[in-house]
Write a protein that holds these residues in place. Structure first.
Motif, mmCIF file in Angstrom:
data_model
loop_
_atom_site.group_PDB
_atom_site.id
_atom_site.type_symbol
_atom_site.label_atom_id
_atom_site.label_comp_id
_atom_site.label_asym_id
_atom_site.label_seq_id
_atom_site.Cartn_x
_atom_site.Cartn_y
_atom_site.Cartn_z
ATOM 1 N N ARG A 177 -4.530 11.939 -4.261
ATOM 2 C CA ARG A 177 -5.290 11.044 -5.576
ATOM 3 C C ARG A 177 -4.386 9.820 -5.689
ATOM 4 O O ARG A 177 -4.992 8.966 -6.121
ATOM 5 C CB ARG A 177 -5.047 11.888 -6.564
ATOM 6 N N ASP A 178 -3.332 9.586 -5.106
ATOM 7 C CA ASP A 178 -2.325 8.600 -5.456
ATOM 8 C C ASP A 178 -1.946 7.861 -4.268
ATOM 9 O O ASP A 178 -0.904 6.992 -4.497
ATOM 10 C CB ASP A 178 -1.118 9.271 -5.999
ATOM 11 N N CYS A 179 -2.564 7.771 -3.131
ATOM 12 C CA CYS A 179 -2.362 7.027 -2.066
ATOM 13 C C CYS A 179 -3.471 6.063 -1.441
ATOM 14 O O CYS A 179 -4.799 6.448 -1.796
ATOM 15 C CB CYS A 179 -1.730 7.511 -0.900
ATOM 16 N N ASP A 180 -3.268 4.922 -0.861
ATOM 17 C CA ASP A 180 -4.069 3.967 -0.200
ATOM 18 C C ASP A 180 -4.469 4.452 1.185
ATOM 19 O O ASP A 180 -5.732 4.090 1.567
ATOM 20 C CB ASP A 180 -3.607 2.636 -0.296
ATOM 21 N N VAL A 181 -3.609 5.116 1.864
ATOM 22 C CA VAL A 181 -3.814 5.541 3.272
ATOM 23 C C VAL A 181 -3.183 6.899 3.218
ATOM 24 O O VAL A 181 -2.064 7.279 2.771
ATOM 25 C CB VAL A 181 -2.923 4.934 4.310
ATOM 26 N N LEU A 182 -4.324 7.976 3.852
ATOM 27 C CA LEU A 182 -3.860 9.222 3.957
ATOM 28 C C LEU A 182 -3.685 9.740 5.227
ATOM 29 O O LEU A 182 -4.693 9.296 5.978
ATOM 30 C CB LEU A 182 -4.821 9.964 3.249
ATOM 31 N N SER A 214 8.975 -2.733 7.730
ATOM 32 C CA SER A 214 8.605 -3.331 6.505
ATOM 33 C C SER A 214 8.227 -2.536 5.309
ATOM 34 O O SER A 214 8.010 -2.997 4.171
ATOM 35 C CB SER A 214 7.473 -4.336 6.593
ATOM 36 N N PHE A 215 8.247 -1.273 5.396
ATOM 37 C CA PHE A 215 7.948 -0.334 4.246
ATOM 38 C C PHE A 215 8.827 -0.056 3.561
ATOM 39 O O PHE A 215 10.195 0.203 3.952
ATOM 40 C CB PHE A 215 7.044 0.885 4.762
ATOM 41 N N LYS A 216 8.705 0.205 2.154
ATOM 42 C CA LYS A 216 9.992 0.679 1.321
ATOM 43 C C LYS A 216 9.737 2.174 1.098
ATOM 44 O O LYS A 216 8.662 2.620 0.991
ATOM 45 C CB LYS A 216 9.930 -0.088 0.055
ATOM 46 N N PRO A 217 10.666 2.871 0.563
ATOM 47 C CA PRO A 217 10.661 4.163 0.147
ATOM 48 C C PRO A 217 9.668 4.727 -0.961
ATOM 49 O O PRO A 217 9.022 5.544 -0.747
ATOM 50 C CB PRO A 217 11.939 4.433 -0.256
ATOM 51 N N ASN A 218 9.473 3.643 -1.762
ATOM 52 C CA ASN A 218 8.443 4.077 -2.999
ATOM 53 C C ASN A 218 6.917 3.680 -2.438
ATOM 54 O O ASN A 218 6.002 4.151 -3.309
ATOM 55 C CB ASN A 218 8.647 3.144 -4.269
ATOM 56 N N GLN A 219 6.655 3.386 -1.351
ATOM 57 C CA GLN A 219 5.418 3.277 -0.676
ATOM 58 C C GLN A 219 5.062 4.544 -0.083
ATOM 59 O O GLN A 219 3.773 4.546 0.517
ATOM 60 C CB GLN A 219 5.278 2.010 0.150
ATOM 61 N N VAL A 220 5.863 5.397 0.311
ATOM 62 C CA VAL A 220 5.707 6.351 1.358
ATOM 63 C C VAL A 220 5.762 7.783 0.346
ATOM 64 O O VAL A 220 6.645 7.973 0.015
ATOM 65 C CB VAL A 220 6.748 6.499 2.629
ATOM 66 N N MET A 221 4.936 8.615 0.697
ATOM 67 C CA MET A 221 4.962 9.947 0.110
ATOM 68 C C MET A 221 4.450 11.144 1.265
ATOM 69 O O MET A 221 3.891 10.629 2.281
ATOM 70 C CB MET A 221 3.960 10.248 -0.905
ATOM 71 N N ALA A 222 4.757 12.300 1.128
ATOM 72 C CA ALA A 222 4.801 13.489 1.963
ATOM 73 C C ALA A 222 4.458 14.853 1.136
ATOM 74 O O ALA A 222 5.015 15.137 0.204
ATOM 75 C CB ALA A 222 5.909 13.553 3.145
ATOM 76 N N SER A 223 3.658 15.518 1.718
ATOM 77 C CA SER A 223 3.365 16.967 1.208
ATOM 78 C C SER A 223 3.447 17.766 2.597
ATOM 79 O O SER A 223 3.068 17.578 3.455
ATOM 80 C CB SER A 223 2.025 16.863 0.481
ATOM 81 N N ASP A 224 3.817 19.109 1.913
ATOM 82 C CA ASP A 224 4.057 20.049 3.185
ATOM 83 C C ASP A 224 3.938 21.334 2.330
ATOM 84 O O ASP A 224 4.408 21.408 1.218
ATOM 85 C CB ASP A 224 5.311 19.801 3.960
ATOM 86 N N ARG A 225 3.913 22.508 3.183
ATOM 87 C CA ARG A 225 4.105 23.905 2.584
ATOM 88 C C ARG A 225 5.503 24.113 2.327
ATOM 89 O O ARG A 225 5.852 25.193 1.658
ATOM 90 C CB ARG A 225 3.394 24.779 3.140
ATOM 91 N N PRO A 257 0.937 -1.218 0.081
ATOM 92 C CA PRO A 257 0.195 0.053 0.023
ATOM 93 C C PRO A 257 0.829 1.303 0.195
ATOM 94 O O PRO A 257 2.052 1.353 0.537
ATOM 95 C CB PRO A 257 -0.819 -0.274 1.342
ATOM 96 N N ARG A 258 0.274 2.356 -0.528
ATOM 97 C CA ARG A 258 0.940 3.669 -0.523
ATOM 98 C C ARG A 258 0.421 4.539 0.602
ATOM 99 O O ARG A 258 -0.881 4.594 0.527
ATOM 100 C CB ARG A 258 0.785 4.282 -1.972
ATOM 101 N N ILE A 259 1.360 4.947 1.349
ATOM 102 C CA ILE A 259 0.969 5.862 2.547
ATOM 103 C C ILE A 259 1.209 7.373 2.112
ATOM 104 O O ILE A 259 2.580 7.511 1.929
ATOM 105 C CB ILE A 259 1.765 5.290 3.563
ATOM 106 N N GLY A 260 0.347 8.104 2.130
ATOM 107 C CA GLY A 260 0.619 9.554 2.266
ATOM 108 C C GLY A 260 0.444 10.347 3.301
ATOM 109 O O GLY A 260 -0.585 10.216 3.936
ATOM 110 N N PHE A 261 1.445 11.364 3.673
ATOM 111 C CA PHE A 261 1.448 11.984 4.843
ATOM 112 C C PHE A 261 1.177 13.570 4.367
ATOM 113 O O PHE A 261 1.962 14.097 3.433
ATOM 114 C CB PHE A 261 2.878 12.078 5.498
ATOM 115 N N ILE A 262 0.027 14.093 4.558
ATOM 116 C CA ILE A 262 -0.011 15.532 4.692
ATOM 117 C C ILE A 262 0.408 16.313 6.057
ATOM 118 O O ILE A 262 -0.289 15.985 6.888
ATOM 119 C CB ILE A 262 -1.677 15.860 4.309
#
Length: 272
Positions: A62-67, A26-37, A4-9
């Protein structure tokens, strides 16, 4: 759910700690995203962890399974309302924003959104946190397990049966580190008054607290029994415990925690 892809706002201290813990597990870098100002914060995350970052919350959502919502409570409504409606079907939303109820989140994100509300504490920044979790009925067993995997990356997590119990979690563990810091502060000052150099009193206090907590965590008896075992009749510890009892330490703690829980409930209403 495969990879699953995990996105952090929000990419502040708690999000950074969670991301670091996840990537050590167990998570890989390509599974994790982050946004910030903050571009500076995102560049630091990208360099440190090799994850994808963005200043566009909508693009990430739009691009993650977990926000994971990791922004200040005061801005969470605006953040949620700005997210696109066309997110992934069944996308799990995990909020670590204090005081924001699931009903508020549902009104901003949609009534059918699978929501988990989480109350972590600051020792998570050292991988020693504890989190209380509450899930609405739309959250599947698989999603609950995934939430555990995320939050357990920085400590342990415990599920709650009722959302109102979040206020009690706030009083026990959310605010709890400050209680222990306050006690350690008082013990250090008292040790200094007894004639110890301050740095000696502080080290004695801190490592006594660390050792006592470790004993309690790994003991097969409760803390009351541990206390009894080190309180010899007529000894020095008994004199200190008797003094605490005369000053109604249990009552003081109960009243303080009731005040914290009441304020947590008030904040939820104010932020609704």
């Amino acid at each position: 759910m495969t990879a699953p892809r995990i996105g952090f706002i929000g990419a502040g201290n708690m999000a950074t700690s969670l991301i670091g813990g996840m990537l050590q597990g167990s998570f890989k870098p390509n599974q994790v995203m982050a946004s910030d100002r903050s571009d500076e914060q995102l560049q630091r995350l990208s360099r440190q962890f090799g994850i994808h970052t963005s200043t566009d919350n909508a693009d990430l959502a739009r691009d993650c399974d977990v926000l994971v919502l990791a922004v200040k409570p005061q801005v969470l409504q605006a953040v949620c309302r700005a997210l696109p409606a066309e997110r992934k079907a069944g996308q799990l939303v995990v909020s670590i924003a204090a005081g924001i109820t699931c009903s508020s989140l549902a009104s901003w994100l949609g009534a059918d959104t699978p929501l988990v509300r989480c109350m972590p504490n600051t020792p998570a920044l050292r991988g020693q946190g504890v989190s209380g979790l509450f899930a609405v009925t739309q959250v599947s067993g698989e999603q609950k397990k995934l939430t555990e995997n995320i939050m357990n990356a920085v400590g342990i997590s415990l599920w709650l049966e009722q959302e109102e119990q979040i206020d009690a979690v706030t009083a026990v563990s959310g605010s709890g580190p400050a209680y222990f810091f306050y006690l350690m502060e008082a013990m250090t000052s008292a040790g200094e008054q007894l004639g110890l150099p301050r740095e000696v009193a502080e080290r004695l206090t801190l490592f006594t607290a660390l050792g006592a907590a470790d004993m309690a965590v790994h003991s097969d008896v409760d803390t009351a029994e541990l206390r009894r075992r080190v309180t010899s009749p007529g000894g020095t510890t008994e004199q200190a415990i008797n003094s605490f009892a005369r000053d109604d330490l249990p009552g003081m703690v109960a009243r303080a925690m009731q005040a914290a829980a009441a304020r947590s409930a008030e904040l939820s209403k104010e932020l609704a």
